[in-house]
Design a protein around this motif. Structure first.
Motif, mmCIF file in Angstrom:
data_model
loop_
_atom_site.group_PDB
_atom_site.id
_atom_site.type_symbol
_atom_site.label_atom_id
_atom_site.label_comp_id
_atom_site.label_asym_id
_atom_site.label_seq_id
_atom_site.Cartn_x
_atom_site.Cartn_y
_atom_site.Cartn_z
ATOM 1 N N ARG A 17 -8.383 32.358 55.943
ATOM 2 C CA ARG A 17 -7.677 31.423 56.715
ATOM 3 C C ARG A 17 -8.346 30.224 57.259
ATOM 4 O O ARG A 17 -7.750 29.169 57.306
ATOM 5 C CB ARG A 17 -7.196 32.070 57.912
ATOM 6 C CG ARG A 17 -5.680 32.856 58.075
ATOM 7 C CD ARG A 17 -5.613 33.319 59.536
ATOM 8 N NE ARG A 17 -6.165 33.065 60.611
ATOM 9 C CZ ARG A 17 -7.070 33.868 61.151
ATOM 10 N NH1 ARG A 17 -7.160 34.986 60.790
ATOM 11 N NH2 ARG A 17 -7.682 33.509 62.358
ATOM 12 N N VAL A 18 -9.496 30.538 57.670
ATOM 13 C CA VAL A 18 -10.354 29.369 58.128
ATOM 14 C C VAL A 18 -10.865 28.350 56.857
ATOM 15 O O VAL A 18 -11.007 27.588 57.136
ATOM 16 C CB VAL A 18 -11.738 29.901 58.977
ATOM 17 C CG1 VAL A 18 -12.715 28.987 59.269
ATOM 18 C CG2 VAL A 18 -11.179 30.723 60.332
ATOM 19 N N GLY A 19 -11.345 29.122 56.012
ATOM 20 C CA GLY A 19 -11.699 28.268 54.805
ATOM 21 C C GLY A 19 -10.446 27.415 54.364
ATOM 22 O O GLY A 19 -10.636 26.180 54.177
ATOM 23 N N ILE A 20 -9.387 27.709 54.073
ATOM 24 C CA ILE A 20 -8.424 27.071 53.372
ATOM 25 C C ILE A 20 -7.738 26.303 54.447
ATOM 26 O O ILE A 20 -7.494 25.156 54.263
ATOM 27 C CB ILE A 20 -7.405 28.178 52.875
ATOM 28 C CG1 ILE A 20 -6.510 27.210 51.595
ATOM 29 C CG2 ILE A 20 -6.111 28.377 53.889
ATOM 30 C CD1 ILE A 20 -7.337 27.118 50.635
ATOM 31 N N GLY A 21 -7.614 26.564 55.870
ATOM 32 C CA GLY A 21 -7.330 25.911 56.948
ATOM 33 C C GLY A 21 -8.168 24.532 57.120
ATOM 34 O O GLY A 21 -7.718 23.276 57.162
ATOM 35 N N CYS A 22 -9.566 24.673 57.001
ATOM 36 C CA CYS A 22 -10.494 23.616 57.270
ATOM 37 C C CYS A 22 -10.469 22.769 55.989
ATOM 38 O O CYS A 22 -10.441 21.450 56.048
ATOM 39 C CB CYS A 22 -11.679 24.035 57.414
ATOM 40 S SG CYS A 22 -12.294 24.866 58.692
ATOM 41 N N LEU A 23 -10.107 23.290 54.614
ATOM 42 C CA LEU A 23 -10.119 22.436 53.644
ATOM 43 C C LEU A 23 -8.959 21.547 53.466
ATOM 44 O O LEU A 23 -8.992 20.441 53.283
ATOM 45 C CB LEU A 23 -10.103 23.442 52.270
ATOM 46 C CG LEU A 23 -11.588 23.840 52.073
ATOM 47 C CD1 LEU A 23 -11.162 24.999 50.629
ATOM 48 C CD2 LEU A 23 -12.583 22.890 51.651
ATOM 49 N N MET A 24 -7.781 22.044 53.869
ATOM 50 C CA MET A 24 -6.430 21.371 54.028
ATOM 51 C C MET A 24 -6.456 20.260 55.190
ATOM 52 O O MET A 24 -6.019 19.387 55.127
ATOM 53 C CB MET A 24 -5.259 22.210 54.071
ATOM 54 C CG MET A 24 -3.689 21.439 54.218
ATOM 55 S SD MET A 24 -3.726 20.235 52.743
ATOM 56 C CE MET A 24 -3.250 21.496 51.564
ATOM 57 N N LEU A 25 -7.319 20.497 56.248
ATOM 58 C CA LEU A 25 -7.108 19.814 57.467
ATOM 59 C C LEU A 25 -7.974 18.456 57.029
ATOM 60 O O LEU A 25 -7.726 17.486 57.501
ATOM 61 C CB LEU A 25 -8.164 20.639 58.422
ATOM 62 C CG LEU A 25 -8.254 19.991 59.949
ATOM 63 C CD1 LEU A 25 -6.714 19.580 60.445
ATOM 64 C CD2 LEU A 25 -8.813 20.651 60.857
ATOM 65 N N VAL A 26 -9.103 18.648 56.030
ATOM 66 C CA VAL A 26 -9.911 17.266 55.585
ATOM 67 C C VAL A 26 -8.637 16.484 54.870
ATOM 68 O O VAL A 26 -8.735 15.154 55.319
ATOM 69 C CB VAL A 26 -10.686 17.706 54.707
ATOM 70 C CG1 VAL A 26 -11.389 16.588 53.947
ATOM 71 C CG2 VAL A 26 -11.908 18.621 55.049
ATOM 72 N N HIS A 27 -7.933 17.067 54.043
ATOM 73 C CA HIS A 27 -6.683 16.263 53.503
ATOM 74 C C HIS A 27 -5.926 15.528 54.620
ATOM 75 O O HIS A 27 -5.551 14.141 54.461
ATOM 76 C CB HIS A 27 -5.830 17.077 52.640
ATOM 77 C CG HIS A 27 -6.414 17.187 51.439
ATOM 78 N ND1 HIS A 27 -6.596 16.609 50.380
ATOM 79 C CD2 HIS A 27 -6.936 18.539 51.162
ATOM 80 C CE1 HIS A 27 -7.287 17.341 49.207
ATOM 81 N NE2 HIS A 27 -7.479 18.613 49.742
ATOM 82 N N GLY A 28 -5.534 16.336 55.633
ATOM 83 C CA GLY A 28 -4.716 15.587 56.626
ATOM 84 C C GLY A 28 -5.305 14.739 57.183
ATOM 85 O O GLY A 28 -4.823 13.608 57.879
ATOM 86 N N VAL A 29 -6.640 14.923 57.904
ATOM 87 C CA VAL A 29 -7.402 13.858 58.510
ATOM 88 C C VAL A 29 -7.578 12.488 57.858
ATOM 89 O O VAL A 29 -7.524 11.540 58.399
ATOM 90 C CB VAL A 29 -8.762 14.443 59.111
ATOM 91 C CG1 VAL A 29 -9.649 13.456 59.654
ATOM 92 C CG2 VAL A 29 -8.607 15.637 60.076
ATOM 93 N N GLN A 30 -7.826 12.650 56.592
ATOM 94 C CA GLN A 30 -7.643 11.612 55.627
ATOM 95 C C GLN A 30 -6.523 10.611 55.692
ATOM 96 O O GLN A 30 -6.385 9.487 55.663
ATOM 97 C CB GLN A 30 -8.294 11.896 54.455
ATOM 98 C CG GLN A 30 -9.653 12.433 53.865
ATOM 99 C CD GLN A 30 -9.640 12.950 52.616
ATOM 100 O OE1 GLN A 30 -8.962 13.329 51.784
ATOM 101 N NE2 GLN A 30 -11.115 13.067 52.094
ATOM 102 N N LYS A 31 -5.477 11.551 55.853
ATOM 103 C CA LYS A 31 -4.261 10.693 55.916
ATOM 104 C C LYS A 31 -4.157 10.032 57.188
ATOM 105 O O LYS A 31 -3.393 8.962 57.140
ATOM 106 C CB LYS A 31 -3.021 11.591 55.422
ATOM 107 C CG LYS A 31 -2.774 12.065 54.162
ATOM 108 C CD LYS A 31 -1.896 13.071 53.928
ATOM 109 C CE LYS A 31 -1.387 13.495 52.401
ATOM 110 N NZ LYS A 31 -2.662 14.238 52.016
ATOM 111 N N VAL A 32 -4.577 10.847 58.189
ATOM 112 C CA VAL A 32 -4.205 9.895 59.597
ATOM 113 C C VAL A 32 -5.192 8.864 59.439
ATOM 114 O O VAL A 32 -4.715 7.790 60.047
ATOM 115 C CB VAL A 32 -4.774 10.808 60.702
ATOM 116 C CG1 VAL A 32 -5.037 10.372 62.133
ATOM 117 C CG2 VAL A 32 -3.904 12.052 60.516
ATOM 118 N N MET A 33 -6.457 8.727 58.996
ATOM 119 C CA MET A 33 -7.328 7.758 59.168
ATOM 120 C C MET A 33 -6.746 6.539 58.268
ATOM 121 O O MET A 33 -7.049 5.391 58.607
ATOM 122 C CB MET A 33 -8.834 8.180 58.704
ATOM 123 C CG MET A 33 -9.346 9.327 59.378
ATOM 124 S SD MET A 33 -9.547 8.983 61.105
ATOM 125 C CE MET A 33 -11.078 8.270 61.555
ATOM 126 N N GLY A 34 -5.949 6.980 57.009
ATOM 127 C CA GLY A 34 -5.598 5.931 56.139
ATOM 128 C C GLY A 34 -4.189 5.635 56.295
ATOM 129 O O GLY A 34 -3.465 4.926 55.522
#
Length: 140
Positions: A17-34
């Motif tokens: 949960r923590v691993g896959i959640g953090c990995l996907m969170l990176v994708h989402g944060v990149q979308k927020v920033m861009g």
């Protein structure tokens, strides 16, 4: 034959949960920033507009990933994430080679597994359910 204990299974689910959640969170944060740059050209596979498609992807990838890491509403949280991966796999990347689709397929497999298993005992879901059962037992 060796069998995993409930504790071992829950530690595995916590790591997943923590691993896959953090990995996907990176994708989402990149979308927020861009967001500004992406909102006009983001894929619109279901016909709701690029900006709304991006907002929905961010909601799943950020909001649901945080819930997943916490183990809060885990089975519900993986549904939007799985839907996002289904769209990525079968619509957005439908014509792409397997090496492009593979990551979405892996995420989808993990989300489906977490939907079936739940969060495990090291989660807010488990804490909430335990307290609820204690309250019901004390009322009886």
């Amino acid at each position: 034959m060796l069998h995993a204990s409930t504790k071992q299974i829950s530690i595995g689910l916590l790591a997943l949960r923590v691993g896959i959640g953090c990995l996907m969170l990176v994708h989402g944060v990149q979308k927020v920033m861009g967001f500004r740059e992406m909102s006009g050209a983001f894929p619109d596979p279901i016909g709701i507009g690029s900006k709304l498609s991006l907002i929905m992807a961010i909601g799943a990838e950020v909001g649901c990933s945080v819930l997943l890491v916490l183990g809060l509403g885990t089975r519900l949280a993986v549904v939007p994430l799985a839907c996002t991966m289904l769209v990525a796999l079968f619509v957005v990347h439908a014509e792409d080679p397997w090496k492009v689709k593979e990551l979405a397929a892996i995420y989808l497999l993990v989300y489906a597994s977490l939907f079936l298993t739940g969060a495990g005992q090291y989660s807010l879901d488990h804490c909430w359910l335990s307290k609820r059962k204690q309250n019901e037992a004390s009322e009886s």
